[in-house]
Design an enzyme around this catalytic site. Structure first.
Site, PDB file in Angstrom:
ATOM      1  N   ASP A 164       1.003  -1.260  -0.026  1.00 38.84           N
ATOM      2  CA  ASP A 164       0.041  -0.138  -0.101  1.00 38.84           C
ATOM      3  C   ASP A 164       0.849   1.135  -0.088  1.00 38.84           C
ATOM      4  OD1 ASP A 164      -2.775   1.369   0.517  1.00 38.84           O
ATOM      5  OD2 ASP A 164      -1.690   1.896   2.227  1.00 38.84           O
ATOM      6  N   GLU A 215       1.685  -0.579  -5.101  1.00 39.32           N
ATOM      7  CA  GLU A 215       0.971   0.690  -5.217  1.00 39.32           C
ATOM      8  C   GLU A 215       1.635   1.956  -5.688  1.00 39.32           C
ATOM      9  OE1 GLU A 215      -3.355   2.377  -3.680  1.00 39.32           O
ATOM     10  OE2 GLU A 215      -1.907   1.987  -2.367  1.00 39.32           O
TER      11      GLU A 215
END
Length: 784
Positions: A423, A459
């Site tokens: 993330d 990401e």
């Protein structure tokens, strides 16, 4: 009390901010002293009286119970970090405890019995900033935490407060819930002047209100586990939420729904294998906490992007309780998925923690060494926030980098997982301030003998300046490709000015990834993800409808690139509903036929809806859970069958999952170019065609000209295919390319058809015209 520092913490009035070198009580009654980043002294009169603040301290002092005699603590060892049950000196079984706390003055290990009675054990051994000790007789199941002593000086970033029980960052299991009452904050959370509230120390004991770590037994039983080891080019990722995927499944026993055991159940695995996915990507399963603003509204963090325990499976997803059984249950889940040929990828959140900004709770790292774990601003009272969540882990610091890499290796070697999706990975790649692809984090991953062999997905952005890094991560890494998402959404809603960008996205995004030896599978293609509309909502809503989140519909993106097909939300209009289902088939088929690694979101293959909520992070209810009853409805069951059919085509034909970028050239003198583009009149596209608006696009994939060889060194050959994408509202005539491309074709896929159980079985000659239905994808196989 076991130290002078802690005695001072109790005697000093809560609500008093103390500067270094000043005796307690220097500020005038009702006044707090602080400094801004320029060193200016500020005097802020407060509404809370000194008498009220002292009353808080009296309450805290009265809460201190007589402590039982502390057990014997042997020196132990500084490594490994955490609590590790083992056989110690002279064959005595016990647990070694080791905690890095670089700037601390003292550390107490706190043990809790079944009644919550606390026993404090000072750790007096200090080796390379690690406090450690071995406790004979301490066995798995023991609950524990730490109290760390040091200076309270928020103006310099020092926030030690021994009144707060802290979770071991290396705890393998966590027992209890984070409820966030005022006592768990290192400062007085409700101090009237919130601008300086973080400087006012709260001396109330947090131990009764916070979860504890649990000693677990390390039983590495992965010798018999067979990892699927699916090559990247053959991978199909299915993003799911452990709780949401299983909570309403009718064939999973009620006591297992919402748990790791539920995901391991044959009913859950059968759906995954029937679809043909090769990996599940689990939304965060590290132990996480709920945000205070959600708890105040009666909501909870559902997605889990608020980690606080990087080694502990989230106890809320355990059918085995929270006393350590969650560890074995997670391992059994992984083993069951591996047995079905499915890899397990974890969505991990190492960019920030649940402690938020300076006004957040004190749960673990902040109280262990705030300056050692977090990025601070020039004013060290404040946190550098590249995540939008209040804080950012300081990955450049050796101890932080070790925490992250130790955690990653643990999940691979002891828990059996096959990869990670990071993330906000750009935040991890920052050196001092800027994103740096030579950063310590990326360098350590690249040379680590364990981590460099697993699947690594970035990401590739964060919320800071220069944080958007799509296409910039080095070899070894794949990336979420949001440019694929945007181009495909815009094409099917008729918003692309031309087809240049779409051409790159359908063929592996060579403009982004064809450098440094990277391959087409560096692109993880997706149309939807957990964050945003579901696929059904993408064709049913144009505006977000997040009122249930309690934030005035201000949360969630407004850039949805969605088209509601003529009505906002659910409708009984049969024509609109038929169009929506066709658009779903178009989007799914486009995704699964594109070069790169496709990622599906759980439930998109059966028409799952969130009612237009594009930020369901706090909806641990029917909004966020997968509705399995959709499969009982023929229109949605057909969508699932189509998904399985297209995935079967993808797995069968290597031309649909290429390991190298297209060259646009023939591999042999008598061969065809590996890729060709056609207009609807059957001619190859010119440069000018790429710059013109177009609703129809023909894509020829040559199976005779696939670069590379198989494991035996033989050339890879396959059928050739022609894909025709048509986003227009009316049918069009399309001339099929003739010689040398093909003499005949078989129509194997037509998304305009509701019934997708059997292939169309239509045969057509090259050079003839065929009618392409409005808004459809046709896939034709070359037969001659």
């Amino acid at each position: 009390m076991s130290s002078a520092a802690e005695q001072e913490a109790v005697q000093e009035p809560a609500g008093t901010a103390v500067r270094p070198g000043e005796p307690p009580g220097v500020p005038e009654p009702g006044t707090v002293r602080t400094e801004d980043s320029n060193g200016l002294r500020l005097e802020a009169a407060q509404a809370m009286s000194l008498e009220a603040a002292q009353a808080v301290s009296v309450e805290a002092a009265q809460a201190v119970r007589a402590e039982p005699r502390a057990p014997v603590v042997w020196p132990g060892a500084p490594m490994p970090l955490g609590a590790r049950f083992r056989v110690g000196p002279d064959g005595v079984a016990g647990t070694n405890f080791a905690l890095w706390a670089g700037g601390a003055e003292a550390v107490e290990l706190c043990l809790f019995d079944e009644h919550g009675t606390e026993t404090r054990c000072p750790l007096t051994e200090l080796t390379h900033e690690i406090w450690h000790g071995f406790l004979p007789g301490i066995a798995p199941g023991q609950r524990y935490g730490y109290r760390v002593h040091g200076r309270w000086d928020p103006w310099t970033g020092a926030r030690w407060n021994a009144a707060k029980l802290l979770l071991d960052p290396y705890a393998r299991a966590v027992d209890g819930d984070f409820t966030l009452p005022p006592e768990v904050y290192g400062h007085l959370r409700d101090w009237p002047d919130q601008y300086v509230a973080d400087t006012v120390r709260d001396d109330r004991d947090s131990a009764p209100h916070v979860p504890k770590g649990v000693v677990v037994h390390d039983d590495d039983d992965w010798v018999e586990d067979r990892r699927p080891k699916t090559p990247w080019a053959d991978s199909v990722i299915y993003e799911l939420h452990v709780r949401g995927f299983t909570k309403l499944h009718p064939d999973i026993p009620p006591e297992l729904r919402g748990t790791y055991a539920g995901l391991a159940h044959p009913a859950a695995i059968d759906h995954l294998t029937r679809l043909g996915v090769t990996a599940v990507e689990l939304l965060p399963v590290h132990q996480f906490a709920h945000e205070d603003h959600l708890l105040r509204r009666g909501l909870h963090n559902y997605w889990g992007y608020n980690s606080i325990g990087y080694f502990a499976p989230h106890a809320g997803y355990s059918a085995s309780g929270s006393a350590g059984g969650q560890v074995g249950e997670f391992k059994r889940m992984v083993h069951a998925l591996h047995g079905a040929g499915i890899e397990v990828i974890l969505d991990v959140v190492y960019n920030h923690t649940a402690e938020a900004g300076e006004l957040g709770p004190m749960l673990s790292l902040r109280g262990i060494d705030n300056r050692g774990y977090y990025r601070l601003q020039n004013d060290p009272r404040r946190y550098a926030d590249y995540t939008g969540c209040g804080n950012t882990l300081h990955v450049v610091q050796p101890q932080v980098l070790r925490l992250i890499t130790d955690s990653l290796r643990y999940w691979v070697t002891e828990m059996g997982v096959d990869g990670f999706r990071f993330d906000l990975a750009a935040a991890l790649a920052r050196s001092m301030h800027d994103v740096d692809m030579l950063s310590p984090f990326l360098a350590v991953i690249a040379q680590d003998p364990v981590l460099r062999r697993v699947k690594l997905i970035a990401e590739p952005w964060d919320v800071g300046n220069g944080g958007y890094q799509v296409g910039a991560f080095p070899p070894l890494w794949t990336e979420w490709n949001d440019r694929y998402r945007d181009a495909v959404r815009d094409y099917w809603r008729g918003a692309l000015p031309d087809v240049r960008d779409l051409g790159y996205r359908l063929t592996g995004s060579s403009d982004l990834y064809a450098w440094g030896g990277r391959r087409p599978y560096a692109s993880v293609n997706f149309v939807t993800a957990h964050d945003g509309f579901t696929l059904r909502d993408l064709v049913s809503y144009e505006q977000k409808h997040n009122e249930a989140n309690g934030e005035g519909n201000r949360d969630g993106t407004s850039d949805n690139r969605a088209w509601n097909c003529g009505a906002e939300g659910e409708t009984t209009d049969p024509e609109i509903n038929a169009l929506r289902r066709r658009q779903l088939r178009n989007l799914l088929t486009t995704l699964l036929l594109s070069t790169g690694v496709p990622m599906l979101v759980a439930g998109d293959e059966m028409g799952r809806t969130q009612g237009g909520n594009n930020n369901a992070y706090c909806q641990d209810n029917e909004i966020g859970w997968l509705d399995w009853s959709l499969l009982d409805q023929p229109e949605w069951r057909g969508l699932s069958e189509l998904t399985a059919r297209v995935l079967k085509l993808r797995h069968t034909h290597p031309v649909l999952r290429r390991r190298a970028f297209f060259s646009g050239r023939a591999q042999a003198p008598d061969g065809l170019r590996d890729l060709a583009w056609f207009t609807r009149d059957g001619r190859e596209m010119t440069e000018g065609d790429w710059y013109a608006p177009a609703a129809t696009l023909g894509l020829y994939l040559s199976g005779r000209d696939i670069p590379g060889r198989d494991a035996r060194g033989e050339p890879v050959t396959d059928d050739s295919f022609l894909a025709v994408l048509h986003a227009g509202a009316e049918p069009v005539a399309f001339e099929l390319p003739g010689a040398p491309w093909a003499a005949a074709y078989e129509l194997v896929l037509d998304t305009s058809r509701e019934d997708q159980a059997e292939p169309p079985g239509t045969f057509l000659e090259g050079g003839t015209e065929m009618t392409v239905p409005a808004r459809s994808v046709l896939l034709l196989r070359v037969t001659a």
